[in-house]
Design a protein around this motif. Structure first.
Motif, PDB file in Angstrom:
ATOM      1  N   ASP A  42      -7.376   4.904 -15.449  1.00  0.00           N
ATOM      2  CA  ASP A  42      -8.521   3.997 -15.426  1.00  0.00           C
ATOM      3  C   ASP A  42      -8.474   3.279 -14.092  1.00  0.00           C
ATOM      4  O   ASP A  42      -7.463   3.292 -13.414  1.00  0.00           O
ATOM      5  CB  ASP A  42      -8.548   3.012 -16.610  1.00  0.00           C
ATOM      6  CG  ASP A  42      -7.223   2.350 -16.844  1.00  0.00           C
ATOM      7  OD1 ASP A  42      -6.580   1.951 -15.860  1.00  0.00           O
ATOM      8  OD2 ASP A  42      -6.817   2.218 -18.013  1.00  0.00           O
ATOM      9  N   CYS A  53      -4.759   2.469  -6.999  1.00  0.00           N
ATOM     10  CA  CYS A  53      -6.175   2.764  -7.270  1.00  0.00           C
ATOM     11  C   CYS A  53      -6.985   2.459  -6.018  1.00  0.00           C
ATOM     12  O   CYS A  53      -7.833   3.242  -5.593  1.00  0.00           O
ATOM     13  CB  CYS A  53      -6.695   1.900  -8.420  1.00  0.00           C
ATOM     14  SG  CYS A  53      -6.384   2.604 -10.049  1.00  0.00           S
ATOM     15  N   ARG A 107      -8.346   0.297 -11.494  1.00  0.00           N
ATOM     16  CA  ARG A 107      -7.920  -1.104 -11.407  1.00  0.00           C
ATOM     17  C   ARG A 107      -8.319  -1.637 -10.032  1.00  0.00           C
ATOM     18  O   ARG A 107      -7.579  -1.514  -9.063  1.00  0.00           O
ATOM     19  CB  ARG A 107      -6.441  -1.205 -11.673  1.00  0.00           C
ATOM     20  CG  ARG A 107      -6.184  -0.663 -13.079  1.00  0.00           C
ATOM     21  CD  ARG A 107      -4.885  -0.967 -13.681  1.00  0.00           C
ATOM     22  NE  ARG A 107      -4.964  -0.629 -15.106  1.00  0.00           N
ATOM     23  CZ  ARG A 107      -3.932  -0.630 -15.914  1.00  0.00           C
ATOM     24  NH1 ARG A 107      -2.739  -0.932 -15.468  1.00  0.00           N
ATOM     25  NH2 ARG A 107      -4.085  -0.317 -17.180  1.00  0.00           N
ATOM     26  N   ARG A 145      -0.396  -1.404  -9.067  1.00  0.00           N
ATOM     27  CA  ARG A 145      -1.442  -2.338  -8.616  1.00  0.00           C
ATOM     28  C   ARG A 145      -2.199  -1.953  -7.350  1.00  0.00           C
ATOM     29  O   ARG A 145      -3.336  -2.374  -7.199  1.00  0.00           O
ATOM     30  CB  ARG A 145      -0.862  -3.754  -8.406  1.00  0.00           C
ATOM     31  CG  ARG A 145      -0.425  -4.409  -9.684  1.00  0.00           C
ATOM     32  CD  ARG A 145       0.319  -5.697  -9.399  1.00  0.00           C
ATOM     33  NE  ARG A 145      -0.400  -6.563  -8.485  1.00  0.00           N
ATOM     34  CZ  ARG A 145      -0.611  -7.841  -8.676  1.00  0.00           C
ATOM     35  NH1 ARG A 145      -0.181  -8.419  -9.775  1.00  0.00           N
ATOM     36  NH2 ARG A 145      -1.234  -8.558  -7.785  1.00  0.00           N
ATOM     37  N   ILE A 146      -1.563  -1.261  -6.420  1.00  0.00           N
ATOM     38  CA  ILE A 146      -2.240  -1.006  -5.134  1.00  0.00           C
ATOM     39  C   ILE A 146      -2.849   0.388  -5.040  1.00  0.00           C
ATOM     40  O   ILE A 146      -3.723   0.628  -4.216  1.00  0.00           O
ATOM     41  CB  ILE A 146      -1.266  -1.182  -3.941  1.00  0.00           C
ATOM     42  CG1 ILE A 146      -0.022  -0.288  -4.098  1.00  0.00           C
ATOM     43  CG2 ILE A 146      -0.885  -2.627  -3.764  1.00  0.00           C
ATOM     44  CD1 ILE A 146       0.891  -0.244  -2.895  1.00  0.00           C
TER      45      ILE A 146
END
Ligand SMILES: Cc1cc2nc3c(=O)[nH]c(=O)nc-3n(C[C@H](O)[C@H](O)[C@H](O)COP(=O)(O)OP(=O)(O)OC[C@H]3O[C@@H](n4cnc5c(N)ncnc54)[C@H](O)[C@@H]3O)c2cc1C
Ligand code: SF4
Ligand code: SF4
Length: 422
Positions: free
Chosen positions: A285, A260, A287, A257-258
């Protein structure tokens, strides 16, 4: 009635302050020598490039100076008995050997022991007596007894000769406290890139982790903020996303989650320091889901940071450069990016010692080792009444979400202690 918070990162600091401000006394137990957690290692935060020290230091000071908060650093929870509203908790409080605030630093000069400095991700050295970082709280020096010669073989007491305050006779003590509620906020560890040996992290100095880059970008860091790899400024840098995340081979299929967004931030900061360097990112990709994050990602791309889809597969040296081999996920074909520096965007893993703590507290862990919330409608409660979760110990999240969860856990703890006080 008193409460307990375990872990002094942003989530635990927020929880401790909110509970204390509601009128309950709080013990804050931190395993490290200072509060602050991982955020203290970070320079600026995405998406607005907030200087972390400007927000973290006042939060740490507020906690330290709060009359209702008892801070126990270098301490650990050994066990818990009882039930919500009436827990008995055993804590081991280890000595620091130097009084808080003692920091003329003459002792550091005379200490003969040099070991890798963990705060700077081992990029420089520290002594066995040392100040954990520039704005550590409690401030002043501490002695790391594992590496100190006095504790190893009695062969040294040089620091004591220049500082009367040092007391080698301090002993670890076990204390027992009564609390009504517990907030667990023990955070995370970054993924160990050596678990992907094909990325050659241990082999080449030019392959570094994102947390190392945070320290290198910091003006107070080991290079004074200069970007130096193998003695010179890199002319090209490649970021490799998803290292240790979204990867079944290392048993971490989840997204961290962090990374990118922290990669976008690091690329932006690197561009400011290296205006002419080639900077690219190899990503599966993007996020960029937080407030202001998609806009920031667009800004980063305008700074000539080239994003190319790919899964990082291997790093090797062609004799001149490092080369990242990746699999293009759109074209299903391999490609290579040569660079002087390759930054591995390492993911979020459960904190070392989580399973012992889970056992001591009687709470559950998920298949990866993060602590488990009761259900999606009670995301800070555990199945054990009176024990709440906050921050990355429950799963990967950024500073804002960790602080939010710290506040939510505090609200639950306050409610529970209020009910039990009546
Ligand atoms: C390279 C990198 C860059 C990042 N950049 C950003 C960014 O720009 N913006 C952003 O929002 N987020 C960023 N993050 C994420 C940020 O670091 C986390 O969101 C934040 O640190 C989580 O806070 P926490 O309090 O949950 O955990 P932590 O910061 O890990 O703090 C946990 C604390 O608990 C203590 N502890 C652990 N176990 C015990 C125990 N058993 N007993 C007592 N104490 C214990 C630890 O010593 C630590 O002090 C970044 C992360 C990385 C790796
Ligand atoms: S006693 Fe330990 S901390 Fe003090 S100077 Fe010697 S090695 Fe360093
Ligand atoms: S946040 Fe981005 S880099 Fe991190 S695991 Fe998820 S997709 Fe990969």
């Amino acid at each position: 009635m008193k409460g307990l918070v375990i872990g002094g990162g942003v989530a635990g600091l927020r929880a401790a302050l909110d509970i204390a401000n509601a009128g309950f006394d709080i013990y804050l137990v931190e395993r490290d020598y200072s509060i602050g957690g991982r955020s203290a290692q970070i320079t600026k935060s995405y998406p607005d490039l907030t200087n972390i020290k400007d927000v973290l230091k006042p939060l740490m000071e507020e906690v330290y100076n709060h009359e209702r908060i008892t801070l126990l650093t270098n301490s650990e929870v050994l066990g818990l008995e009882g039930e919500a509203g009436n827990f008995k908790v055993k804590i081991e409080k280890k000595p620091r050997y130097v009084p808080d605030g003692e920091s003329c630093e003459k002792c550091i000069e005379v200490c003969p022991v040099e070991i890798p400095n963990e705060f700077n991700e081992r990029l420089d050295k520290r002594k066995a007596i040392f100040v954990p970082f520039s704005y550590a709280i409690p401030d002043g020096c501490v002695i790391d007894e594992t590496n100190c010669l006095h504790f190893k073989d009695g062969s040294c007491s040089r620091c004591k000769e220049v500082c009367d305050g040092i007391n080698f006779d301090q002993k670890a003590e076990t204390i027992e406290i009564d609390v009504g509620s517990v907030v667990v906020a023990t955070g995370f560890d970054p993924f160990d890139p050596n678990l992907r040996p094909e990325l050659a992290y241990d082999k080449y100095d030019g392959v570094i982790t994102s947390l190392e880059l945070e320290r290198i970008l910091d003006e107070d860091g080991p290079t004074g903020g200069k970007i130096i790899i193998n003695g010179k400024e890199p002319k090209s840098v490649v970021f490799a996303h998803c290292i240790g995340s979204r990867d079944k081979k290392v048993e971490n299929p989840y997204c961290s989650r962090i990374c990118c967004m922290y990669t976008a931030k690091e690329a932006y900061m690197l561009r400011e320091k290296l205006p002419n360097a080639e900077i690219s990112a190899c990503y599966i990709d993007m996020r960029a889901f937080g407030k202001g994050c998609e806009e920031f990602y667009e800004e980063v791309q305008k700074k000539q940071v080239l994003y190319r889809r790919g899964v990082a597969a291997e790093v090797y040296s062609n004799g001149v450069n490092l080369v990242l081999r990746a699999e293009d996920t759109l074209l299903s074909e391999p490609y290579e990016s040569a660079a002087d520096m390759i930054v591995l965007a390492v993911g979020v893993e459960p904190k070392e010692g989580s399973s012992e703590l889970a056992e001591n507290l009687g709470i559950k862990m998920d298949e990866y080792g993060f602590f488990v919330e009761k259900n999606m409608y009670d995301p800070v409660e555990t199945e054990k009444e009176g024990i709440f979760l906050a921050g990355c110990c429950q799963g990967p999240k950024d500073i804002t979400d960790s602080i939010l969860q710290g506040g939510a856990a505090a609200a639950k703890a306050i409610g529970l202690m209020g009910r039990h006080s009546n």
